[in-house]
Write a protein that holds these residues in place. Structure first.
Motif, PDB file in Angstrom:
ATOM      1  N   ASN A 166       0.786  -1.244   0.000  1.00  0.00           N
ATOM      2  CA  ASN A 166       0.000   0.000   0.000  1.00  0.00           C
ATOM      3  C   ASN A 166       0.809   1.280   0.000  1.00  0.00           C
ATOM      4  N   MET A 167       2.036   1.231   0.493  1.00  0.00           N
ATOM      5  CA  MET A 167       2.942   2.383   0.574  1.00  0.00           C
ATOM      6  C   MET A 167       2.448   3.480   1.516  1.00  0.00           C
ATOM      7  N   PHE A 204      -2.035  -4.917 -14.906  1.00  0.00           N
ATOM      8  CA  PHE A 204      -2.443  -5.421 -13.594  1.00  0.00           C
ATOM      9  C   PHE A 204      -3.762  -4.802 -13.165  1.00  0.00           C
ATOM     10  N   ARG A 205      -3.909  -3.510 -13.400  1.00  0.00           N
ATOM     11  CA  ARG A 205      -5.154  -2.848 -12.983  1.00  0.00           C
ATOM     12  C   ARG A 205      -6.339  -3.377 -13.764  1.00  0.00           C
ATOM     13  N   ASP A 206      -6.076  -3.831 -14.980  1.00  0.00           N
ATOM     14  CA  ASP A 206      -7.103  -4.517 -15.760  1.00  0.00           C
ATOM     15  C   ASP A 206      -7.441  -5.852 -15.101  1.00  0.00           C
ATOM     16  N   ALA A 207      -6.423  -6.575 -14.670  1.00  0.00           N
ATOM     17  CA  ALA A 207      -6.627  -7.894 -14.058  1.00  0.00           C
ATOM     18  C   ALA A 207      -7.274  -7.805 -12.683  1.00  0.00           C
ATOM     19  N   ALA A 208      -6.857  -6.810 -11.881  1.00  0.00           N
ATOM     20  CA  ALA A 208      -7.325  -6.704 -10.501  1.00  0.00           C
ATOM     21  C   ALA A 208      -8.525  -5.773 -10.351  1.00  0.00           C
ATOM     22  N   HIS A 209      -8.938  -5.155 -11.450  1.00  0.00           N
ATOM     23  CA  HIS A 209     -10.057  -4.196 -11.407  1.00  0.00           C
ATOM     24  C   HIS A 209      -9.794  -3.124 -10.345  1.00  0.00           C
ATOM     25  N   SER A 210      -8.591  -2.550 -10.395  1.00  0.00           N
ATOM     26  CA  SER A 210      -8.149  -1.658  -9.315  1.00  0.00           C
ATOM     27  C   SER A 210      -7.730  -0.277  -9.799  1.00  0.00           C
ATOM     28  N   THR A 211      -8.199   0.136 -10.964  1.00  0.00           N
ATOM     29  CA  THR A 211      -7.855   1.469 -11.463  1.00  0.00           C
ATOM     30  C   THR A 211      -8.484   2.528 -10.564  1.00  0.00           C
ATOM     31  N   PRO A 212      -7.729   3.528 -10.111  1.00  0.00           N
ATOM     32  CA  PRO A 212      -8.313   4.587  -9.286  1.00  0.00           C
ATOM     33  C   PRO A 212      -9.443   5.303 -10.025  1.00  0.00           C
ATOM     34  N   GLN A 213     -10.515   5.582  -9.310  1.00  0.00           N
ATOM     35  CA  GLN A 213     -11.664   6.257  -9.916  1.00  0.00           C
ATOM     36  C   GLN A 213     -11.469   7.757 -10.005  1.00  0.00           C
ATOM     37  N   PHE A 214     -10.475   8.274  -9.330  1.00  0.00           N
ATOM     38  CA  PHE A 214     -10.118   9.689  -9.454  1.00  0.00           C
ATOM     39  C   PHE A 214      -8.638   9.828  -9.113  1.00  0.00           C
ATOM     40  N   GLY A 215      -8.003  10.845  -9.686  1.00  0.00           N
ATOM     41  CA  GLY A 215      -6.608  11.122  -9.368  1.00  0.00           C
ATOM     42  C   GLY A 215      -5.671   9.983  -9.719  1.00  0.00           C
ATOM     43  N   ASP A 216      -4.589   9.889  -8.972  1.00  0.00           N
ATOM     44  CA  ASP A 216      -3.589   8.839  -9.175  1.00  0.00           C
ATOM     45  C   ASP A 216      -2.999   8.462  -7.824  1.00  0.00           C
ATOM     46  N   ARG A 217      -1.924   7.700  -7.841  1.00  0.00           N
ATOM     47  CA  ARG A 217      -1.334   7.220  -6.585  1.00  0.00           C
ATOM     48  C   ARG A 217       0.001   7.894  -6.282  1.00  0.00           C
ATOM     49  N   LYS A 218       0.233   9.036  -6.882  1.00  0.00           N
ATOM     50  CA  LYS A 218       1.537   9.682  -6.749  1.00  0.00           C
ATOM     51  C   LYS A 218       1.766  10.302  -5.379  1.00  0.00           C
ATOM     52  N   THR A 219       0.701  10.461  -4.570  1.00  0.00           N
ATOM     53  CA  THR A 219       0.916  10.997  -3.227  1.00  0.00           C
ATOM     54  C   THR A 219       1.390   9.930  -2.247  1.00  0.00           C
ATOM     55  N   TYR A 220       1.351   8.652  -2.646  1.00  0.00           N
ATOM     56  CA  TYR A 220       1.868   7.629  -1.741  1.00  0.00           C
ATOM     57  C   TYR A 220       2.862   6.684  -2.394  1.00  0.00           C
ATOM     58  N   GLN A 221       2.772   6.437  -3.698  1.00  0.00           N
ATOM     59  CA  GLN A 221       3.818   5.673  -4.374  1.00  0.00           C
ATOM     60  C   GLN A 221       4.932   6.621  -4.809  1.00  0.00           C
ATOM     61  N   MET A 222       6.127   6.064  -5.035  1.00  0.00           N
ATOM     62  CA  MET A 222       7.309   6.895  -5.227  1.00  0.00           C
ATOM     63  C   MET A 222       7.441   7.473  -6.632  1.00  0.00           C
ATOM     64  N   ASP A 223       8.127   8.597  -6.715  1.00  0.00           N
ATOM     65  CA  ASP A 223       8.479   9.231  -7.981  1.00  0.00           C
ATOM     66  C   ASP A 223       9.574   8.397  -8.652  1.00  0.00           C
ATOM     67  N   PRO A 224       9.343   7.924  -9.891  1.00  0.00           N
ATOM     68  CA  PRO A 224      10.350   7.097 -10.567  1.00  0.00           C
ATOM     69  C   PRO A 224      11.704   7.779 -10.756  1.00  0.00           C
ATOM     70  N   ALA A 225      11.764   9.092 -10.604  1.00  0.00           N
ATOM     71  CA  ALA A 225      13.026   9.806 -10.785  1.00  0.00           C
ATOM     72  C   ALA A 225      13.938   9.712  -9.564  1.00  0.00           C
ATOM     73  N   ASN A 226      13.431   9.185  -8.439  1.00  0.00           N
ATOM     74  CA  ASN A 226      14.163   9.282  -7.177  1.00  0.00           C
ATOM     75  C   ASN A 226      14.866   7.983  -6.807  1.00  0.00           C
ATOM     76  N   ARG A 227      16.142   8.120  -6.470  1.00  0.00           N
ATOM     77  CA  ARG A 227      16.969   6.993  -6.033  1.00  0.00           C
ATOM     78  C   ARG A 227      17.231   7.050  -4.537  1.00  0.00           C
ATOM     79  N   ARG A 228      17.685   8.185  -4.020  1.00  0.00           N
ATOM     80  CA  ARG A 228      18.003   8.286  -2.594  1.00  0.00           C
ATOM     81  C   ARG A 228      16.764   8.051  -1.735  1.00  0.00           C
ATOM     82  N   GLU A 229      15.622   8.513  -2.207  1.00  0.00           N
ATOM     83  CA  GLU A 229      14.388   8.304  -1.462  1.00  0.00           C
ATOM     84  C   GLU A 229      14.101   6.810  -1.286  1.00  0.00           C
TER      85      GLU A 229
END
Length: 326
Positions: A166-167, A204-229
């Motif tokens: 869940n992050m 996966f979201r197609d398989a798990a029927h888990s697409t967010p109905q609004f917004g995205d998950r960027k406030t809890y999953q990590m930014d792909p640009a970040n290594r030290r984090e």
């Protein structure tokens, strides 16, 4: 001619020689196979965006478990797709929920199989996010309470490993405390320690029927640009009691896998996610790549990067191919 250069090719002259000096080996025991379980009867339905991956109802699950065991695979991870969803994802922590029922069945059919439960709320909430919504924001601390209830319910059903994805901040500490208080001290936590907000999750979201109905998950999953984090996230989970660290996705984050491996002394798992899998499948179907060769090369690369184990939808195919190589 003066031979004043290194003859590296001497150790590549034959297949036997190459095998002798190979630094990284790929084994069936390295793989964890994901399974999607659904409610209903007589369901074995292919996920349209993931060729070779299916939804299984409980009455069709045994045949899949028998095939997995027959291939020598020793680990699976279960994802549930319930019929009923609500704002708090209550089916996730229902003792008669789809994952709980599937876990009991698997442990009955194949008690030796390491059965891992994905611990999240996104498949179970009507909004598709991984926690409780307050306004338009995923609230951290109230989500932890529900994740603890989910983990305890899954472990009581027989899950050998809890894998929280869940992050939320503090999720490992909360789940460890909850498991211990329930007398489940021997159940390990395989933490999705470094999980990026990635575009590779689409199938996966197609398989798990888990697409967010609004917004995205960027406030809890990590930014792909970040290594030290990523190192900070992993360090927190180690301190909170994680037993295994997951890096997700895998292919675009091999540098992160290696750094996690080098900095922490826990086993490292990489998640070869749905988009990575489906890209290879699509290219192979068009004849653009050799599926067997490229898949085994990719999995070997993940192992070389530092993965002690790999969650991959290619587990069954790879197990067959490795048997042929033997």
């Amino acid at each position: 001619m003066v031979d004043n250069f290194k003859r590296h090719r001497r150790l590549r002259t034959t297949a036997a020689m190459r095998n002798l000096v190979r630094e990284t080996s790929l084994e069936v025991n390295d793989f964890i196979y994901p399974i999607f379980v659904v409610e209903g009867e007589n369901i074995k339905k292919e996920v349209s965006s993931m060729p070779g991956v299916y939804h299984y109802s409980l009455d069709r699950l045994e045949e899949e478990i028998e095939e997995i065991a027959g291939l020598g695979l020793q680990s699976i991870i279960l994802f549930g797709v319930p019929n009923q969803k609500d704002e708090c994802g209550s089916e996730a922590f229902n003792d008669e929920g789809i994952v709980q029922k599937a876990t009991r069945k698997v442990k009955q059919w194949a008690p030796h199989l390491v059965t891992i439960a994905d611990t999240c709320l996104c498949q179970y909430t009507d909004h598709g996010h991984c926690g409780m919504i307050h306004g338009d924001y995923v609230d951290n601390d109230s989500s932890l309470e529900l994740l603890v209830k989910t983990a305890v319910s899954q472990a009581k059903a027989g899950a050998d490993v809890i894998a929280p994805s869940n992050m939320m901040d503090g999720f490992v500490a909360a789940i460890r405390a909850g498991l211990d208080e329930a007398g489940l001290t021997n159940v390990p936590i395989m933490s999705y320690a470094v999980k990026y907000a990635s575009q590779f999750y689409g199938p996966f979201r197609d398989a798990a029927h888990s697409t967010p109905q609004f917004g995205d998950r960027k406030t809890y999953q990590m930014d792909p640009a970040n290594r030290r984090e990523a190192m900070r996230e992993a360090a927190s989970d180690v301190e909170e009691g994680a037993d295994i660290l997951i890096v997700k996705p895998a292919m675009a984050f091999m540098d992160i896998i290696r750094e996690v491996k080098d900095n922490f002394d826990l086993p490292v798992c990489s998640y070869n996610v749905s988009g990575e899998y489906s890209m290879i499948k699509a290219a192979a179907q068009r004849g653009w790549v050799d599926e067997k060769a490229i898949t085994l090369e990719m999995l070997t690369g993940l192992k070389r990067a530092g993965s002690d184990m790999i969650i991959t939808y290619s587990s069954k195919d790879a197990a067959r191919w490795l048997r042929q190589l033997d």
